[in-house]
Scaffold this active site. Structure first.
Site, PDB file in Angstrom:
ATOM      1  N   PRO A  22       0.789  -1.226   0.000  1.00 14.43           N
ATOM      2  CG  PRO A  22      -0.047  -1.039   2.153  1.00 14.43           C
ATOM      3  CD  PRO A  22       0.585  -2.022   1.219  1.00 14.43           C
ATOM      4  CG  ASN A  23      -0.124   4.290   1.366  1.00 14.32           C
ATOM      5  OD1 ASN A  23      -1.145   4.798   0.889  1.00 14.32           O
ATOM      6  ND2 ASN A  23      -0.100   3.777   2.585  1.00 14.32           N
ATOM      7  NE  ARG A  65       4.256   6.605   1.547  1.00 11.48           N
ATOM      8  CZ  ARG A  65       4.460   5.358   1.918  1.00 11.48           C
ATOM      9  NH1 ARG A  65       4.884   4.462   1.027  1.00 11.48           N
ATOM     10  NH2 ARG A  65       4.237   4.980   3.153  1.00 11.48           N
ATOM     11  CE1 TYR A  97       9.016   4.984   2.517  1.00 17.61           C
ATOM     12  CE2 TYR A  97       7.588   6.902   2.740  1.00 17.61           C
ATOM     13  CZ  TYR A  97       8.014   5.666   3.187  1.00 17.61           C
ATOM     14  OH  TYR A  97       7.456   5.114   4.307  1.00 17.61           O
ATOM     15  CG  ASN A 101       8.421  -2.107   0.075  1.00 16.80           C
ATOM     16  OD1 ASN A 101       7.886  -2.202   1.180  1.00 16.80           O
ATOM     17  ND2 ASN A 101       9.031  -1.001  -0.330  1.00 16.80           N
ATOM     18  CB  ALA A 157       1.682   0.127   6.210  1.00 13.81           C
ATOM     19  CG  HIS A 212       5.708  -2.127   9.902  1.00 12.43           C
ATOM     20  ND1 HIS A 212       7.000  -2.603   9.907  1.00 12.43           N
ATOM     21  CD2 HIS A 212       5.687  -1.102   8.991  1.00 12.43           C
ATOM     22  CE1 HIS A 212       7.725  -1.882   9.055  1.00 12.43           C
ATOM     23  NE2 HIS A 212       6.954  -0.980   8.483  1.00 12.43           N
ATOM     24  CG  ASP A 249      -0.275 -16.741   8.763  1.00 16.88           C
ATOM     25  OD1 ASP A 249       0.737 -16.818   9.490  1.00 16.88           O
ATOM     26  OD2 ASP A 249      -1.441 -16.735   9.211  1.00 16.88           O
ATOM     27  CD  GLU A 293      11.131  -7.616   5.379  1.00 16.13           C
ATOM     28  OE1 GLU A 293      11.646  -8.644   5.896  1.00 16.13           O
ATOM     29  OE2 GLU A 293      10.524  -6.760   6.033  1.00 16.13           O
ATOM     30  CG  HIS A 303      11.244  -2.417   4.310  1.00 21.85           C
ATOM     31  ND1 HIS A 303       9.877  -2.336   4.178  1.00 21.85           N
ATOM     32  CD2 HIS A 303      11.508  -3.599   4.921  1.00 21.85           C
ATOM     33  CE1 HIS A 303       9.340  -3.422   4.699  1.00 21.85           C
ATOM     34  NE2 HIS A 303      10.300  -4.211   5.158  1.00 21.85           N
ATOM     35  CB  SER A 327      12.643   4.485   4.490  1.00 20.84           C
ATOM     36  OG  SER A 327      11.670   3.637   5.081  1.00 20.84           O
ATOM     37  NE  ARG A 340      10.280   6.206   8.189  1.00 21.70           N
ATOM     38  CZ  ARG A 340       9.320   5.968   7.281  1.00 21.70           C
ATOM     39  NH1 ARG A 340       9.495   5.016   6.377  1.00 21.70           N
ATOM     40  NH2 ARG A 340       8.216   6.675   7.284  1.00 21.70           N
ATOM     41  NE  ARG A 347       7.366   4.369   9.714  1.00 14.16           N
ATOM     42  CZ  ARG A 347       6.268   4.489   8.965  1.00 14.16           C
ATOM     43  NH1 ARG A 347       5.935   3.539   8.114  1.00 14.16           N
ATOM     44  NH2 ARG A 347       5.508   5.572   9.040  1.00 14.16           N
TER      45      ARG A 347
END
Ligand code: DQA
Length: 140
Positions: A9-10, A17, A22, A73, A76, A79, A86, A97, A99, A101, A106, A110
């Site tokens: 998301p986002n 953003r 970012y 990625n 949110a 977290h 799962d 994985e 990220h 940032s 932070r 997070r």
């Protein structure tokens, strides 16, 4: 085999953003960057983004069924989502994985990831270049 590069998301808002966190690369540019890196590395990639958790779960299930490697990625959901964790546990290919940032610099919420326990590798805080690093790792 196709490597799935999945974004949560986002991340469609990249570029505008919180650019101080970012950067200014847009999501469209990120997708092109991944596709160019994949071409150079001889990988086939499917780069996707969704704001709907059910859609992300369906993509992770498809990757599990195909035995495909995944660069994830989860944004949110990393977290917050036991369901995403799962689904990562079901993967049969490798999971990296990513990220953009450095989440450890932070807020403390997070610092926990439901993805990391299932990941073969984690790339954090390298900006959008983290995706290239993940793909290079999967190519060897
Ligand atoms: C992110 C970090 C997450 O904490 C955040 O919710 C995101 C993006 C990153 O790429 O730095 O949306 O996954």
């Amino acid at each position: 085999m196709t490597v799935y590069v999945l974004n949560g998301p986002n991340l469609n808002r990249l570029g505008t953003r919180e650019p101080e966190i970012y950067g200014t690369t847009t999501y469209a540019d990120l997708a092109l960057l991944c596709e160019a890196a994949a071409r150079r590395l001889g990988l086939d990639v499917a780069v996707r983004q969704t704001n709907a958790e059910a859609e992300m779960l369906a993509w992770l299930h498809a990757a599990a069924d195909a035995g495909a490697d995944v660069v994830l990625n989860a944004a949110a959901w990393t977290h917050t989502s036991i369901a995403i964790g799962d689904a990562c546990a079901m993967l049969t290919g490798r999971l990296i994985e990513v990220h953009i940032s450095n989440v450890y610099k932070r807020e403390s919420f997070r610092h926990h990831s439901y993805v990391s326990p299932h990941a073969d590798g984690v790339v954090i805080g390298c900006g959008v270049d983290g995706y290239r690093l993940a793909l290079e790792h999967l190519a060897v």
